[in-house]
Design a protein around this motif. Structure first.
Motif, mmCIF file in Angstrom:
data_model
loop_
_atom_site.group_PDB
_atom_site.id
_atom_site.type_symbol
_atom_site.label_atom_id
_atom_site.label_comp_id
_atom_site.label_asym_id
_atom_site.label_seq_id
_atom_site.Cartn_x
_atom_site.Cartn_y
_atom_site.Cartn_z
ATOM 1 N N ARG A 1 -6.473 -0.677 5.503
ATOM 2 C CA ARG A 1 -5.675 -0.402 6.700
ATOM 3 C C ARG A 1 -5.159 -1.739 7.214
ATOM 4 O O ARG A 1 -5.912 -2.690 7.369
ATOM 5 N N TYR A 2 -3.864 -1.790 7.480
ATOM 6 C CA TYR A 2 -3.245 -3.013 7.974
ATOM 7 C C TYR A 2 -2.333 -2.670 9.141
ATOM 8 O O TYR A 2 -1.544 -1.725 9.069
ATOM 9 N N GLU B 1 -9.748 2.818 1.787
ATOM 10 C CA GLU B 1 -10.304 2.169 2.971
ATOM 11 C C GLU B 1 -9.350 1.126 3.580
ATOM 12 O O GLU B 1 -9.577 0.667 4.691
ATOM 13 N N THR C 1 1.262 0.516 11.447
ATOM 14 C CA THR C 1 0.061 0.674 10.634
ATOM 15 C C THR C 1 0.438 1.034 9.201
ATOM 16 O O THR C 1 1.283 1.902 8.983
ATOM 17 N N TYR C 2 -0.194 0.365 8.271
ATOM 18 C CA TYR C 2 0.032 0.618 6.853
ATOM 19 C C TYR C 2 -1.258 1.141 6.237
ATOM 20 O O TYR C 2 -2.271 0.449 6.221
ATOM 21 N N VAL C 3 -1.218 2.375 5.756
ATOM 22 C CA VAL C 3 -2.334 2.983 5.047
ATOM 23 C C VAL C 3 -1.775 3.711 3.828
ATOM 24 O O VAL C 3 -0.587 4.036 3.767
ATOM 25 N N ILE D 1 0.832 -1.205 0.000
ATOM 26 C CA ILE D 1 0.000 0.000 0.000
ATOM 27 C C ILE D 1 0.871 1.261 0.000
ATOM 28 O O ILE D 1 0.451 2.309 -0.457
ATOM 29 N N ARG D 2 2.098 1.144 0.482
ATOM 30 C CA ARG D 2 3.027 2.290 0.519
ATOM 31 C C ARG D 2 3.944 2.353 -0.708
ATOM 32 O O ARG D 2 4.759 3.250 -0.823
ATOM 33 N N ASP E 1 -1.049 6.788 1.424
ATOM 34 C CA ASP E 1 -0.853 8.238 1.542
ATOM 35 C C ASP E 1 -1.677 8.893 0.438
ATOM 36 O O ASP E 1 -1.245 8.979 -0.716
#
Length: 146
Positions: free
Chosen positions: A74-75, A72, A82-84, A44-45, A86
């Protein structure tokens, strides 16, 4: 000799296997996007050589469904990291995903990204949505004399 090669019908065996989240997003393949996130949530990053993340590509491809899924996601790993996504990331061309959406005129995408990037705009109780200016004043410490 071995068995003769199986004769394939047109299009069989040509399904693309995507290497990562960005490739799946560029191909507008929601199933592969979800698979990539399950296989390695840290993607996700990820950014590509153009410094574009998956949201940049979802916006560029006008894919609101994938953009919503990415926003939406989120890990949290075992170390509480936390991985969301950007949503306000700047790509190698100096663009944010919302700027690409505005340039493309995609109102649904603008609305979707705005809820993440500018949540105060959608909160009826936010002081930003009143006729009065915000009441919070930021005070900076005064420099000490030298």
């Amino acid at each position: 000799m071995g068995e003769p090669a199986k004769k394939l019908k047109h299009g069989e065996g040509l399904k693309r296997i995507y290497r990562d989240l960005i490739e799946a997003t560029k191909a507008n393949d929601i199933k592969e996007v979800n698979k990539a996130l399950l296989d390695d949530p840290t993607q996700i990053r990820m950014v590509d050589a153009r410094m574009m993340n998956a949201l940049h590509w979802a916006v560029f491809r006008n894919n609101v469904i994938i953009a919503k899924e990415l926003l939406e996601f989120r890990y949290v790993d075992k170390n509480s990291q936390t991985y969301v996504l950007d949503a306000d990331a700047i790509d190698g061309f100096g663009r944010k995903p919302i700027e690409i959406a505005v340039k493309k005129g995609n109102e649904d995408m603008i609305q979707l990204i705005s809820k993440v990037v500018f949540p105060q705009m959608f909160d009826p109780n936010s002081e930003w949505n009143s006729d009065d200016p915000p009441k919070k004043i930021i005070e900076f410490p005064k420099p000490e004399p030298e």
